[in-house]
Design an enzyme around this catalytic site. Structure first.
Site, PDB file in Angstrom:
ATOM      1  N   GLY A 152       0.813  -1.247  -0.106  1.00 29.46           N
ATOM      2  CA  GLY A 152      -0.088  -0.023   0.163  1.00 29.46           C
ATOM      3  C   GLY A 152       1.138   1.217  -0.023  1.00 29.46           C
ATOM      4  N   TYR A 178     -13.791  -5.164   9.758  1.00 28.90           N
ATOM      5  CA  TYR A 178     -12.462  -4.395  10.001  1.00 28.90           C
ATOM      6  C   TYR A 178     -11.637  -4.466  11.331  1.00 28.90           C
ATOM      7  CZ  TYR A 178      -8.962  -0.457   9.567  1.00 28.90           C
ATOM      8  OH  TYR A 178      -8.014   0.492   9.563  1.00 28.90           O
ATOM      9  N   GLY A 211       1.159   4.646   3.511  1.00 26.72           N
ATOM     10  CA  GLY A 211       2.063   4.160   2.864  1.00 26.72           C
ATOM     11  C   GLY A 211       3.178   4.799   1.895  1.00 26.72           C
ATOM     12  N   SER A 243      -4.930  -0.881  14.319  1.00 29.64           N
ATOM     13  CA  SER A 243      -5.840   0.158  14.444  1.00 29.64           C
ATOM     14  C   SER A 243      -6.393   0.185  15.699  1.00 29.64           C
ATOM     15  CB  SER A 243      -7.108  -0.025  13.380  1.00 29.64           C
ATOM     16  OG  SER A 243      -8.104   1.020  13.775  1.00 29.64           O
ATOM     17  N   GLY A 290      -1.907   7.407   0.679  1.00 27.45           N
ATOM     18  CA  GLY A 290      -1.990   7.574   2.101  1.00 27.45           C
ATOM     19  C   GLY A 290      -0.879   7.381   2.693  1.00 27.45           C
TER      20      GLY A 290
END
Length: 332
Positions: free
Chosen positions: A43, A201, A49, A176, A47
Protein backbone atom coordinates in the site's frame (compact mmCIF):
# COMPACT_ATOMS: atom_id res chain seq x y z
CA UNK A 1 -32.57 27.12 17.56
CA UNK A 2 -31.74 23.95 19.50
CA UNK A 3 -30.25 22.39 16.37
CA UNK A 4 -28.09 25.46 15.77
CA UNK A 5 -26.95 25.32 19.40
CA UNK A 6 -26.01 21.64 19.02
CA UNK A 7 -24.07 22.37 15.85
CA UNK A 8 -22.10 25.13 17.59
CA UNK A 9 -21.34 22.81 20.52
CA UNK A 10 -20.21 20.01 18.21
CA UNK A 11 -17.96 22.38 16.24
CA UNK A 12 -16.43 23.77 19.45
CA UNK A 13 -15.81 20.29 20.87
CA UNK A 14 -14.30 19.25 17.55
CA UNK A 15 -11.96 22.24 17.58
CA UNK A 16 -10.82 21.47 21.14
CA UNK A 17 -10.26 17.81 20.31
CA UNK A 18 -8.42 18.73 17.12
CA UNK A 19 -6.21 21.28 18.88
CA UNK A 20 -5.30 18.77 21.59
CA UNK A 21 -4.66 16.02 19.04
CA UNK A 22 -2.47 18.16 16.82
CA UNK A 23 -0.41 19.35 19.80
CA UNK A 24 0.15 15.80 21.08
CA UNK A 25 1.00 14.08 17.77
CA UNK A 26 4.59 12.85 17.99
CA UNK A 27 6.92 12.90 15.00
CA UNK A 28 9.68 10.34 14.42
CA UNK A 29 12.98 12.07 15.24
CA UNK A 30 15.34 9.38 13.95
CA UNK A 31 18.05 10.64 11.59
CA UNK A 32 19.02 7.14 10.55
CA UNK A 33 20.09 6.68 6.94
CA UNK A 34 19.01 3.63 4.95
CA UNK A 35 21.66 3.61 2.24
CA UNK A 36 22.22 0.06 1.02
CA UNK A 37 19.03 -1.15 2.73
CA UNK A 38 16.01 -2.64 0.97
CA UNK A 39 12.46 -2.01 2.17
CA UNK A 40 8.98 -3.12 1.13
CA UNK A 41 5.87 -1.04 1.80
CA UNK A 42 2.54 -2.63 0.91
CA UNK A 43 0.00 0.00 0.00
CA UNK A 44 3.02 2.23 -0.53
CA UNK A 45 1.46 4.22 -3.35
CA UNK A 46 -1.17 6.20 -1.43
CA UNK A 47 -2.10 7.42 2.04
CA UNK A 48 0.20 6.59 4.93
CA UNK A 49 2.06 3.99 2.87
CA UNK A 50 3.10 6.60 0.33
CA UNK A 51 4.48 8.82 3.12
CA UNK A 52 6.37 5.91 4.68
CA UNK A 53 7.85 4.90 1.33
CA UNK A 54 8.81 8.51 0.57
CA UNK A 55 10.54 8.83 3.95
CA UNK A 56 12.53 5.63 3.36
CA UNK A 57 13.52 6.74 -0.16
CA UNK A 58 14.62 10.11 1.21
CA UNK A 59 16.91 8.24 3.61
CA UNK A 60 18.57 6.46 0.66
CA UNK A 61 16.80 3.09 0.78
CA UNK A 62 15.89 0.88 -2.11
CA UNK A 63 12.10 0.96 -1.79
CA UNK A 64 9.68 -1.57 -3.24
CA UNK A 65 6.14 -0.20 -3.23
CA UNK A 66 3.37 -2.73 -3.75
CA UNK A 67 -0.29 -2.31 -4.69
CA UNK A 68 -2.81 -4.04 -7.01
CA UNK A 69 -3.35 -1.07 -9.38
CA UNK A 70 -0.95 -0.24 -12.22
CA UNK A 71 -2.01 3.41 -12.59
CA UNK A 72 -1.80 4.10 -8.86
CA UNK A 73 1.51 2.27 -8.59
CA UNK A 74 3.03 4.20 -11.50
CA UNK A 75 1.86 7.54 -10.08
CA UNK A 76 3.05 6.63 -6.60
CA UNK A 77 6.52 5.67 -7.79
CA UNK A 78 6.82 8.89 -9.82
CA UNK A 79 5.76 10.96 -6.81
CA UNK A 80 8.42 9.36 -4.59
CA UNK A 81 11.19 9.70 -7.19
CA UNK A 82 10.29 13.33 -7.95
CA UNK A 83 10.10 14.14 -4.23
CA UNK A 84 13.35 12.48 -3.17
CA UNK A 85 15.49 12.18 -6.28
CA UNK A 86 16.00 8.51 -5.43
CA UNK A 87 15.63 6.35 -8.55
CA UNK A 88 15.86 3.13 -6.51
CA UNK A 89 12.08 2.99 -6.14
CA UNK A 90 10.40 -0.06 -7.67
CA UNK A 91 6.71 -0.64 -8.15
CA UNK A 92 5.51 -4.23 -8.08
CA UNK A 93 1.98 -5.53 -8.42
CA UNK A 94 0.61 -7.18 -5.31
CA UNK A 95 -3.02 -8.14 -4.70
CA UNK A 96 -3.40 -9.28 -1.11
CA UNK A 97 -6.84 -10.66 -2.00
CA UNK A 98 -5.13 -13.32 -4.12
CA UNK A 99 -2.78 -15.99 -2.76
CA UNK A 100 -1.50 -16.50 -6.31
CA UNK A 101 -0.49 -12.82 -6.50
CA UNK A 102 1.14 -12.97 -3.07
CA UNK A 103 3.14 -16.05 -4.05
CA UNK A 104 4.21 -14.49 -7.36
CA UNK A 105 5.28 -11.28 -5.63
CA UNK A 106 7.22 -13.13 -2.93
CA UNK A 107 8.97 -15.43 -5.41
CA UNK A 108 10.01 -12.41 -7.47
CA UNK A 109 11.39 -10.60 -4.41
CA UNK A 110 13.31 -13.68 -3.23
CA UNK A 111 14.71 -14.16 -6.73
CA UNK A 112 15.70 -10.55 -7.48
CA UNK A 113 16.59 -9.03 -4.10
CA UNK A 114 19.74 -9.81 -2.16
CA UNK A 115 18.35 -8.50 1.11
CA UNK A 116 15.22 -7.28 2.85
CA UNK A 117 15.73 -5.02 5.87
CA UNK A 118 12.23 -3.67 6.50
CA UNK A 119 8.78 -5.00 5.65
CA UNK A 120 5.89 -2.61 6.28
CA UNK A 121 2.52 -4.38 6.12
CA UNK A 122 0.53 -1.20 5.63
CA UNK A 123 -2.07 -2.07 2.98
CA UNK A 124 -5.66 -2.38 4.11
CA UNK A 125 -9.31 -1.88 3.21
CA UNK A 126 -12.14 -0.46 5.27
CA UNK A 127 -15.89 -0.26 4.70
CA UNK A 128 -16.18 -2.41 1.56
CA UNK A 129 -18.66 -4.86 0.10
CA UNK A 130 -18.68 -8.20 1.94
CA UNK A 131 -17.77 -11.02 -0.44
CA UNK A 132 -15.53 -14.06 -0.73
CA UNK A 133 -12.32 -13.98 -2.77
CA UNK A 134 -11.31 -16.69 -5.25
CA UNK A 135 -9.42 -18.27 -2.36
CA UNK A 136 -12.69 -18.66 -0.46
CA UNK A 137 -11.75 -16.09 2.17
CA UNK A 138 -13.60 -12.99 3.28
CA UNK A 139 -12.23 -10.07 1.24
CA UNK A 140 -11.61 -7.71 4.16
CA UNK A 141 -10.08 -10.45 6.28
CA UNK A 142 -7.81 -11.59 3.46
CA UNK A 143 -6.49 -8.14 2.56
CA UNK A 144 -6.09 -6.94 6.14
CA UNK A 145 -4.90 -10.15 7.73
CA UNK A 146 -4.69 -13.49 5.89
CA UNK A 147 -2.80 -12.02 2.93
CA UNK A 148 -0.33 -10.27 5.21
CA UNK A 149 0.11 -13.49 7.21
CA UNK A 150 1.07 -15.36 4.02
CA UNK A 151 3.24 -12.56 2.61
CA UNK A 152 5.21 -12.19 5.84
CA UNK A 153 5.91 -15.91 6.16
CA UNK A 154 6.98 -16.25 2.52
CA UNK A 155 9.42 -13.33 2.89
CA UNK A 156 10.69 -14.46 6.30
CA UNK A 157 13.68 -16.45 4.94
CA UNK A 158 15.05 -13.30 3.25
CA UNK A 159 14.39 -11.19 6.33
CA UNK A 160 16.25 -13.73 8.48
CA UNK A 161 19.14 -13.81 6.04
CA UNK A 162 19.46 -10.02 6.11
CA UNK A 163 19.16 -9.25 9.81
CA UNK A 164 21.68 -9.77 12.55
CA UNK A 165 21.67 -9.41 16.33
CA UNK A 166 23.10 -5.88 16.18
CA UNK A 167 20.76 -4.66 13.45
CA UNK A 168 17.77 -6.99 13.05
CA UNK A 169 15.40 -6.89 10.11
CA UNK A 170 12.07 -5.39 11.04
CA UNK A 171 8.46 -6.21 10.29
CA UNK A 172 5.90 -3.52 11.07
CA UNK A 173 2.19 -4.41 10.95
CA UNK A 174 -0.36 -1.60 10.76
CA UNK A 175 -3.15 -2.26 13.27
CA UNK A 176 -5.87 0.14 14.42
CA UNK A 177 -7.47 1.52 17.55
CA UNK A 178 -10.57 -0.35 16.39
CA UNK A 179 -8.90 -3.64 17.35
CA UNK A 180 -10.37 -2.82 20.76
CA UNK A 181 -13.81 -3.85 19.53
CA UNK A 182 -12.48 -6.78 17.51
CA UNK A 183 -13.16 -10.44 18.25
CA UNK A 184 -12.05 -13.84 16.96
CA UNK A 185 -14.75 -16.35 16.10
CA UNK A 186 -13.32 -19.29 14.16
CA UNK A 187 -16.77 -20.51 13.11
CA UNK A 188 -17.71 -17.14 11.64
CA UNK A 189 -14.28 -15.85 10.59
CA UNK A 190 -15.15 -16.11 6.86
CA UNK A 191 -18.92 -16.01 7.12
CA UNK A 192 -20.38 -13.65 4.46
CA UNK A 193 -22.83 -10.92 5.48
CA UNK A 194 -22.53 -11.83 9.14
CA UNK A 195 -20.46 -8.94 10.49
CA UNK A 196 -21.02 -5.22 10.18
CA UNK A 197 -18.21 -3.71 8.04
CA UNK A 198 -16.67 -1.81 10.97
CA UNK A 199 -16.72 -4.99 13.09
CA UNK A 200 -15.11 -6.99 10.30
CA UNK A 201 -12.37 -4.37 10.01
CA UNK A 202 -11.85 -4.44 13.78
CA UNK A 203 -11.65 -8.26 13.76
CA UNK A 204 -8.97 -8.19 11.06
CA UNK A 205 -6.85 -5.73 13.04
CA UNK A 206 -7.10 -7.77 16.25
CA UNK A 207 -6.02 -10.83 14.27
CA UNK A 208 -3.03 -8.88 12.94
CA UNK A 209 -1.91 -8.00 16.48
CA UNK A 210 -2.33 -11.63 17.60
CA UNK A 211 -0.27 -12.71 14.58
CA UNK A 212 2.43 -10.19 15.49
CA UNK A 213 2.72 -11.59 19.00
CA UNK A 214 2.69 -15.22 17.89
CA UNK A 215 5.35 -14.66 15.21
CA UNK A 216 7.58 -12.91 17.75
CA UNK A 217 7.10 -15.86 20.14
CA UNK A 218 7.93 -18.46 17.49
CA UNK A 219 11.06 -16.59 16.42
CA UNK A 220 12.14 -16.34 20.05
CA UNK A 221 11.58 -20.08 20.53
CA UNK A 222 13.93 -20.65 17.59
CA UNK A 223 16.53 -18.48 19.36
CA UNK A 224 16.13 -16.15 16.39
CA UNK A 225 16.91 -12.54 17.25
CA UNK A 226 17.69 -11.36 13.72
CA UNK A 227 14.10 -10.34 12.99
CA UNK A 228 11.87 -8.15 15.13
CA UNK A 229 8.14 -7.80 14.50
CA UNK A 230 5.86 -5.19 16.06
CA UNK A 231 2.49 -3.64 15.30
CA UNK A 232 1.48 0.02 15.28
CA UNK A 233 -1.72 1.92 15.96
CA UNK A 234 -1.48 5.04 13.75
CA UNK A 235 -4.47 6.71 15.37
CA UNK A 236 -7.36 8.36 13.53
CA UNK A 237 -5.98 9.33 10.13
CA UNK A 238 -7.59 11.06 7.18
CA UNK A 239 -6.78 8.73 4.27
CA UNK A 240 -8.53 7.54 1.12
CA UNK A 241 -9.63 4.38 2.96
CA UNK A 242 -12.84 6.33 3.65
CA UNK A 243 -13.57 6.68 -0.07
CA UNK A 244 -15.36 3.33 0.04
CA UNK A 245 -18.21 5.06 1.89
CA UNK A 246 -18.87 7.24 -1.17
CA UNK A 247 -17.00 9.94 -3.07
CA UNK A 248 -18.40 12.98 -1.25
CA UNK A 249 -19.09 11.46 2.17
CA UNK A 250 -15.71 9.72 2.14
CA UNK A 251 -13.97 12.91 1.07
CA UNK A 252 -15.63 14.83 3.89
CA UNK A 253 -14.57 12.25 6.51
CA UNK A 254 -11.02 12.23 5.14
CA UNK A 255 -10.85 16.01 5.38
CA UNK A 256 -12.39 16.02 8.87
CA UNK A 257 -9.96 13.41 10.20
CA UNK A 258 -6.99 15.18 8.65
CA UNK A 259 -7.96 18.46 10.31
CA UNK A 260 -9.01 17.13 13.70
CA UNK A 261 -6.70 14.15 14.10
CA UNK A 262 -3.88 13.17 11.74
CA UNK A 263 -2.87 13.70 8.16
CA UNK A 264 -1.40 10.68 6.33
CA UNK A 265 2.10 12.07 7.01
CA UNK A 266 1.37 12.37 10.73
CA UNK A 267 -0.23 8.92 10.77
CA UNK A 268 2.90 7.42 9.15
CA UNK A 269 5.22 8.58 11.93
CA UNK A 270 4.77 5.65 14.34
CA UNK A 271 5.48 3.06 11.63
CA UNK A 272 8.60 4.98 10.61
CA UNK A 273 9.67 5.19 14.26
CA UNK A 274 9.26 1.46 14.84
CA UNK A 275 11.13 0.69 11.61
CA UNK A 276 14.11 2.91 12.47
CA UNK A 277 14.41 3.61 16.19
CA UNK A 278 17.14 1.68 18.00
CA UNK A 279 15.12 1.19 21.19
CA UNK A 280 12.17 -0.10 19.16
CA UNK A 281 14.39 -2.91 17.86
CA UNK A 282 14.92 -4.15 21.41
CA UNK A 283 11.35 -5.46 21.69
CA UNK A 284 9.28 -7.81 19.56
CA UNK A 285 5.59 -8.68 19.51
CA UNK A 286 4.56 -5.33 20.97
CA UNK A 287 2.19 -2.51 19.98
CA UNK A 288 3.31 1.09 19.48
CA UNK A 289 1.15 4.20 19.38
CA UNK A 290 2.22 7.80 18.83
CA UNK A 291 5.86 6.64 18.62
CA UNK A 292 5.68 5.07 22.08
CA UNK A 293 5.29 1.56 23.44
CA UNK A 294 1.60 1.01 24.14
CA UNK A 295 -0.77 -1.76 25.14
CA UNK A 296 -3.40 -3.58 23.13
CA UNK A 297 -6.70 -4.91 24.47
CA UNK A 298 -6.34 -7.83 26.87
CA UNK A 299 -7.51 -10.41 24.32
CA UNK A 300 -4.39 -9.68 22.26
CA UNK A 301 -2.27 -11.24 25.01
CA UNK A 302 -4.10 -14.58 24.99
CA UNK A 303 -1.32 -16.95 23.92
CA UNK A 304 -3.67 -19.90 23.37
CA UNK A 305 -5.91 -17.81 21.13
CA UNK A 306 -2.91 -16.53 19.16
CA UNK A 307 -1.62 -20.08 18.63
CA UNK A 308 -5.03 -21.34 17.53
CA UNK A 309 -5.44 -18.41 15.13
CA UNK A 310 -1.99 -19.10 13.69
CA UNK A 311 -2.83 -22.74 12.90
CA UNK A 312 -6.25 -21.89 11.53
CA UNK A 313 -4.73 -19.20 9.32
CA UNK A 314 -2.10 -21.60 7.97
CA UNK A 315 -4.84 -24.01 6.88
CA UNK A 316 -7.15 -21.36 5.44
CA UNK A 317 -4.37 -19.68 3.45
CA UNK A 318 -3.25 -22.99 1.96
CA UNK A 319 0.24 -23.37 3.40
CA UNK A 320 1.10 -27.07 3.31
CA UNK A 321 3.43 -28.46 5.98
CA UNK A 322 6.52 -28.63 3.73
CA UNK A 323 6.06 -25.07 2.46
CA UNK A 324 5.37 -23.83 5.96
CA UNK A 325 8.62 -25.35 7.24
CA UNK A 326 10.53 -23.69 4.38
CA UNK A 327 9.28 -20.33 5.62
CA UNK A 328 11.38 -20.81 8.76
CA UNK A 329 14.56 -21.68 6.86
CA UNK A 330 17.27 -19.08 6.38
CA UNK A 331 18.24 -18.35 2.78
CA UNK A 332 21.82 -19.17 1.90
Amino acid sequence: MIILYLIVVIVMVGMVVGLYQKNTNIICKSKKRLDGKTTIVTGGTSGMGLRIATDFADRGARVIVACPFVDEGTRGRKFIVDKTGNEEVIFKLLDLASTASIRKFSEDVIKTEKRLDILINNAGVGNVEDFATKDGLNFTMQVNYFGQYLLTLLLLPLLRKTGNSLEPSRIVNTASILHNIGSVNFEKINCPNYWYPIQLYANSKLCLILFTRELAKRLKDLKEFNVKVNSVDPGAVGTTIFNTTGKYYGGFITFLFSVLFKTPWEGAQTAIHVALDKKASLVSGELFKNCKLSRAKETAYDDDLACSLWEESRKLIGLCVDEYEQCFQVLK
